[in-house]
Design an enzyme around this catalytic site. Structure first.
Site: not given
Length: 701
Positions: A285-286, A288, A509, A512
């Protein structure tokens, strides 16, 4: 002679002006007639007039007549002698006509009347305010040979029972039988009741006229089978061309063949070539698909008929087939033309895949008619059919065979070059502080996996943020804020987070970031934040992955370790683990099962592949319970091995994880430049070219 010529010329001019006036009047009259001649306008006008008339009639009728009970009739009208006569209408309504003065005052010759007149009760009832109010200022209207005015009524169930009750009441009141109230019978209905009955028959008739005459809207009987398509003529303004579509160069080259045929069909016909009758645009989807179909029509200069697949489906049986026939009939009238069916999977699903319910039968009959129209006995010369879907796997095989949708044109999400081109298109409509080319490449590198619709949303969101802050231009900060909002959701500034939770998120975080920095086959960090966004995301990281289409076993193992870096940092530096690694564990589980059961990386399972089908109706697995147990044990062993390696890495780089976490608590947002003073230069260099480097978003909740 000169005067005569002037007079004749003047007469001719007057006659011409008179004709022009008459013509303009006739044109105006015809225009008005055209506006109001539809069945809907006529029906609505009739219903409006009838409703207003009925309201007035009921209002007036309610003011003039009052319904009473038989007991009230006896006590307040019959006993005081105010009843002139009674008219029984249609054997169910007794209409009471009253006099201006009591009967006992006008008929005083009989002894009964004198006695009744002298009674205190009659004097009291006669002189009561109610009776005086009702009799003051009233005129006498003769009816059926009698006087009185019709003011009261009550319903009767049976005529004979009513006569007996009335006779017993008059006997009880001592009224002489010569002076009984006259009772007449009438089968006539009041003109307002007749009008109401006429309206009751006219309303269904007006609705039927509107239905049968094909009223505009979804209720017209003859409009039900008409397709609700959108037609764009070849001379229409605001047409879309290929220059307005970016990020799908391969698809444009493939679909250009249809454009060349529609422009110069003789070139192909002379060589005996036949242009493909249809092309199926497949993609997420999206990306074009609809825009590319419009650009094909704009470049070809032919009419463009667009319709959605769900528009063929209707409650009534046979409507879908009729709409397909009418659509292709209209396309053949204006051939050469292009028919675009968006979301064709609504009617193009494989037949017999959803049981034998009536809705499925209607869908299948619509699909059958579409198959016949595209490649049946009827000719569709000059009509090219384009269709768009993101579910080609569910389409019927007969729809995809050569002769119908010969081509399947895949439109994937654009790469960094395609995103650069798309950004340049959408940035032209935004007021920037630099040229669009200054931002396009930077924004393309910050938006991996974004489709054309997502890029348009980024540009629009950045302009909204700039307008909200009353800025004169849209800057780079506005685009970054727009990307963060689309990736992680709206920033939750008012969310109350304790210091312990905020510290846990920061160390998570940081784990990571450090794991990804010191592992060879992982992607370097681009940006990390602990700003809460969305409904559950307390922070997210943005990486810079390459666009390798092939992944090795070592690369996937390092990615698994990096994904487990947050949980390992919580365990090593904080001493407790939290639920923040839920999203990480889901990714690790999916990734490891794919290595063992799909990619054939496990020696114990062997070179076997069991891909999981999302829409599969199979209730049993394609392998035995013993093989399933081997897969589960192998996945658990691989994940444990990856976690042990990650814990060792975090313990080795414990000080750097702590420093990065404290800096993240201070700034809340860190970029790649902020990591270099703490982590140093990354020991592993990327072998990919800069143009293929893209960020990857990994949210953590």
């Amino acid at each position: 002679m000169g005067n005569d010529k002037k007079k004749t010329n003047r007469k001719k001019k007057q006659s011409q002006t008179q004709k022009m006036k008459e013509g303009s009047f006739q044109e105006a009259l015809m225009k008005q007639f055209q506006e109001f001649r539809t069945p809907l306008s006529v029906a609505m006008a009739m219903i409006l007039i009838m409703g207003i008339t009925l309201s007035i009639l009921y209002f007036d009728a309610g003011k003039q007549q009052q319904q009473i009970s038989f007991q009230e009739f006896v006590n307040k009208l019959l006993e005081p002698g105010l009843v002139d006569h009674i008219v029984v209408s249609d054997k169910n309504v007794a209409q009471i006509y009253v006099m201006n003065s009591p009967r006992n005052q006008t008929e005083t010759n009989s002894p009964h009347n004198q006695t009744e007149t002298n009674s205190p009760r009659n004097q009291t009832e006669t002189n009561s305010p109610r009776n005086q109010t009702e009799t003051d200022g009233e005129e006498t209207h003769p009816a059926k040979g009698y006087g009185g005015q019709y003011k009261y009524y009550f319903n009767i169930g049976n005529v004979f029972a009513f006569e007996e009750k009335l006779e017993r009441a008059q006997i009880a009141l001592g009224i002489d039988h010569h002076d009984y109230v006259p009772v007449t019978y009438s089968s006539e209905i009041g003109w307002h009741l007749e009008f109401m009955t006429f309206i009751q028959h006219l309303l269904p008739l007006a609705f039927l006229i509107y239905m049968v005459a094909g009223g505009k809207g979804p209720f017209g009987v003859f409009n039900i089978g008409k397709p609700h398509f959108t037609k764009v003529d070849k001379d229409a303004k605001n047409k879309v061309y290929f220059k307005d579509v970016a990020g799908c160069d391969e698809a444009k080259q493939e679909i250009m063949e249809f454009v060349h045929f529609l422009k110069s069909p003789k070139k192909y016909q002379e060589l005996g070539a036949k242009i493909p009758k249809g092309a199926l645009l497949v993609g997420p989807p999206g990306t074009g698909k609809t825009l590319l179909a419009k650009a094909t029509a704009g470049e070809s200069g032919v009419p463009f008929l667009s319709i959605s697949g769900s528009d063929f489906l209707e409650l009534f049986v046979g409507v879908g087939s009729s709409r397909v026939r009418n659509l292709f009939k209209e396309a053949r009238k204006c051939a050469p033309s292009i028919v675009f069916i968006d979301e064709i999977d609504a009617i193009g699903r494989a037949r017999g895949s959803r049981g034998g319910d009536r809705a499925n039968d209607e869908r299948e009959s619509t699909l059958n008619q579409l198959l016949v129209e595209m490649d049946g006995f009827g000719t569709t010369a000059g009509v090219v059919v384009l269709a768009g879907t993101n579910r080609p796997d569910v389409l019927d095989k007969a729809l995809l065979r050569p002769g119908r949708f010969d081509r399947q044109i895949t439109i994937d999400k654009p790469d960094i070059k395609g995103r650069d081109q798309i950004f340049q298109i959408y940035l032209k409509g935004i007021k920037l502080d630099h040229e669009p080319s200054y931002y396009s490449h930077k924004l393309a590198s910050l938006t991996p996996g974004f489709a054309g619709a997502d890029i348009a949303n980024v540009c629009n969101e950045a302009a909204l943020i700039a307008a909200r802050t009353e800025e004169a231009h849209v800057t780079h900060d506005h685009f970054e804020a727009a990307i963060d909002r689309i990736i992680g959701g709206l920033e939750k500034k008012n969310r109350v987070i304790s210091k312990l939770q905020r510290r846990t998120v920061a160390y998570h975080e940081a784990g990571h970031a450090v794991a990804g920095w010191f592992l060879e086959h992982t992607d370097p960090l681009l940006k990390v934040t602990i700003v809460p966004r969305g409904t559950s995301a307390l922070g997210f990281a943005q990486y810079v992955p390459n666009e390798n289409l092939l992944m090795t076993k070592e690369q996937l193992f390092d990615r698994t370790c990096m994904t487990l870096g947050g949980r390992a940092a919580e365990q090593v530096l904080i001493g407790t683990i939290s639920t923040g690694a839920q999203d990480d564990l889901e990714k690790v589980t999916k990734m490891t099962y794919a290595q063992v059961a799909v990619y054939g990386f496990s020696e114990k399972v062997g070179l076997l592949s069991f891909p999981q089908k999302e829409d599969s109706l199979e209730m049993s697995k394609p392998y035995s319970n013993k093989t399933g147990a081997i897969i589960d044990n192998e996945v658990r062993e691989w994940v444990d091995k990856a976690y042990e390696r990650t814990v060792q890495l975090i313990e080795k780089q414990k000080e750097k994880v702590a420093q990065l976490a404290e800096l993240l608590l201070e700034k809340e947002v860190l970029h790649q430049d902020d990591l270099l003073p703490i982590l140093g230069v990354r020991p592993f260099k990327s072998t990919e070219s800069p143009i293929t480097i893209e960020p990857e978003v990994v949210p953590h909740s």
